[in-house]
Design a protein around this motif. Structure first.
Motif, mmCIF file in Angstrom:
data_model
loop_
_atom_site.group_PDB
_atom_site.id
_atom_site.type_symbol
_atom_site.label_atom_id
_atom_site.label_comp_id
_atom_site.label_asym_id
_atom_site.label_seq_id
_atom_site.Cartn_x
_atom_site.Cartn_y
_atom_site.Cartn_z
ATOM 1 N N UNK A 22 0.821 -1.213 0.000
ATOM 2 C CA UNK A 22 0.000 0.000 0.000
ATOM 3 C C UNK A 22 0.856 1.264 0.000
ATOM 4 N N UNK A 23 1.956 1.262 0.750
ATOM 5 C CA UNK A 23 2.844 2.440 0.772
ATOM 6 C C UNK A 23 3.492 2.680 -0.594
ATOM 7 N N UNK A 24 3.881 1.593 -1.249
ATOM 8 C CA UNK A 24 4.455 1.748 -2.583
ATOM 9 C C UNK A 24 3.397 2.302 -3.530
ATOM 10 N N UNK A 25 2.203 1.737 -3.481
ATOM 11 C CA UNK A 25 1.115 2.216 -4.346
ATOM 12 C C UNK A 25 0.808 3.686 -4.065
ATOM 13 N N UNK A 26 0.673 4.040 -2.797
ATOM 14 C CA UNK A 26 0.386 5.432 -2.440
ATOM 15 C C UNK A 26 1.500 6.364 -2.908
ATOM 16 N N UNK A 27 2.753 5.918 -2.798
ATOM 17 C CA UNK A 27 3.874 6.732 -3.250
ATOM 18 C C UNK A 27 3.875 6.927 -4.751
ATOM 19 N N UNK A 28 3.502 5.902 -5.481
ATOM 20 C CA UNK A 28 3.406 5.993 -6.939
ATOM 21 C C UNK A 28 2.324 7.001 -7.320
ATOM 22 N N UNK A 30 1.168 9.439 -5.449
ATOM 23 C CA UNK A 30 1.612 10.766 -5.022
ATOM 24 C C UNK A 30 2.623 11.368 -5.996
ATOM 25 N N UNK A 31 3.319 10.514 -6.732
ATOM 26 C CA UNK A 31 4.293 10.984 -7.723
ATOM 27 C C UNK A 31 3.662 11.183 -9.103
ATOM 28 N N UNK A 32 2.336 11.137 -9.151
ATOM 29 C CA UNK A 32 1.623 11.496 -10.370
ATOM 30 C C UNK A 32 1.217 10.360 -11.287
ATOM 31 N N UNK A 33 1.352 9.122 -10.850
ATOM 32 C CA UNK A 33 0.991 7.984 -11.698
ATOM 33 C C UNK A 33 -0.334 7.407 -11.199
ATOM 34 N N UNK A 34 -1.386 7.735 -11.907
ATOM 35 C CA UNK A 34 -2.715 7.314 -11.472
ATOM 36 C C UNK A 34 -3.285 6.272 -12.414
ATOM 37 N N UNK A 35 -4.384 5.683 -11.979
ATOM 38 C CA UNK A 35 -5.065 4.703 -12.800
ATOM 39 C C UNK A 35 -4.449 3.319 -12.738
ATOM 40 N N UNK A 36 -3.636 3.083 -11.740
ATOM 41 C CA UNK A 36 -2.983 1.783 -11.585
ATOM 42 C C UNK A 36 -3.421 1.131 -10.283
ATOM 43 N N UNK A 37 -3.312 -0.177 -10.252
ATOM 44 C CA UNK A 37 -3.547 -0.955 -9.037
ATOM 45 C C UNK A 37 -2.223 -1.590 -8.636
ATOM 46 N N UNK A 38 -2.079 -1.987 -7.378
ATOM 47 C CA UNK A 38 -0.833 -2.641 -6.990
ATOM 48 C C UNK A 38 -0.476 -3.833 -7.881
ATOM 49 N N UNK A 39 -1.462 -4.557 -8.380
ATOM 50 C CA UNK A 39 -1.180 -5.708 -9.249
ATOM 51 C C UNK A 39 -0.413 -5.298 -10.502
ATOM 52 N N UNK A 40 -0.617 -4.067 -10.979
ATOM 53 C CA UNK A 40 0.120 -3.615 -12.152
ATOM 54 C C UNK A 40 1.629 -3.601 -11.879
ATOM 55 N N UNK A 41 1.999 -3.285 -10.660
ATOM 56 C CA UNK A 41 3.416 -3.248 -10.308
ATOM 57 C C UNK A 41 4.095 -4.593 -10.488
ATOM 58 N N UNK A 42 3.366 -5.678 -10.218
ATOM 59 C CA UNK A 42 3.931 -7.008 -10.412
ATOM 60 C C UNK A 42 4.175 -7.271 -11.896
ATOM 61 N N UNK A 43 3.296 -6.763 -12.739
ATOM 62 C CA UNK A 43 3.498 -6.888 -14.188
ATOM 63 C C UNK A 43 4.676 -6.031 -14.629
ATOM 64 N N UNK A 108 8.040 3.694 -8.082
ATOM 65 C CA UNK A 108 7.793 2.582 -7.159
ATOM 66 C C UNK A 108 9.048 2.262 -6.347
ATOM 67 N N UNK A 109 10.207 2.290 -7.001
ATOM 68 C CA UNK A 109 11.463 2.038 -6.287
ATOM 69 C C UNK A 109 11.707 3.101 -5.227
ATOM 70 N N UNK A 110 11.448 4.360 -5.566
ATOM 71 C CA UNK A 110 11.604 5.446 -4.592
ATOM 72 C C UNK A 110 10.632 5.271 -3.428
ATOM 73 N N UNK A 111 9.412 4.872 -3.732
ATOM 74 C CA UNK A 111 8.404 4.669 -2.693
ATOM 75 C C UNK A 111 8.788 3.512 -1.778
ATOM 76 N N UNK A 112 9.338 2.444 -2.362
ATOM 77 C CA UNK A 112 9.789 1.318 -1.545
ATOM 78 C C UNK A 112 10.921 1.752 -0.623
ATOM 79 N N UNK A 113 11.844 2.553 -1.154
ATOM 80 C CA UNK A 113 12.953 3.041 -0.329
ATOM 81 C C UNK A 113 12.433 3.901 0.824
ATOM 82 N N UNK A 114 11.433 4.725 0.545
ATOM 83 C CA UNK A 114 10.837 5.548 1.604
ATOM 84 C C UNK A 114 10.223 4.676 2.690
#
Length: 148
Positions: A22-28, A30-43, A108-114
């Motif tokens: 959820x933190x990675x998704x929220x960070x993504x 917040x960085x302006x990437x909308x219309x995605x679900x966490x499952x998209x990150x796995x793809x 997503x990488x930046x959000x994970x680091x945060x």
């Protein structure tokens, strides 16, 4: 370890994994990437290195080719990926991230680091590194799949 302790440990690991996702998704977002679900990150994780076919993506995600194809349609429509001719198979299409998709992956990488940085504030950086080492020993080899 008793059953109740094993269940408590399992619940704690799942809670941390869910919060991290959820933190990675929220960070993504917040960085302006909308219309995605966490499952998209796995793809995106599978597509990021060199792209993949729909069949390869389906295997990575543990879904049917039809489900993977629908996900690809969605991320292509949103400008995160594109279909290219496959360099080795004229019948296949290679799905690759666009610049927008690569930028989203970096977000997503930046959000994970945060998120992990917060763990260091709570338990200390040395403990986080030790945790990483222990979890790496326990983690199953292979792709990380979303919980559909």
């Amino acid at each position: 370890m008793q059953n109740s302790e094993a269940m408590a440990l399992s619940a704690a690991l799942l809670a941390v994994a869910g919060e991290l996702t959820q933190r990675i998704h929220d960070g993504v977002v917040a960085r302006g990437f909308e219309g995605l679900r966490p499952a998209h990150g796995f793809a995106f994780a599978r597509l990021a290195p060199d792209g993949a076919t729909v069949t390869e993506l389906a295997a990575h995600l543990g879904v049917t080719k039809q489900a993977a194809s629908q996900l690809v349609d969605e991320i292509v429509r949103k400008g995160y990926a594109e279909r290219l001719p496959h360099p080795e198979d004229a019948r296949a299409r290679l799905i690759v991230l666009t610049e927008r998709g690569r930028a989203c992956t970096r977000a997503a990488e930046e959000s994970a680091a945060d998120a992990v940085r917060v763990w260091g504030e709570v338990i200390g950086e040395g403990e986080v590194r030790a945790l990483w080492g222990q979890l790496a020993r326990l983690a199953a080899q292979g792709p990380i799949r979303p919980a559909w």
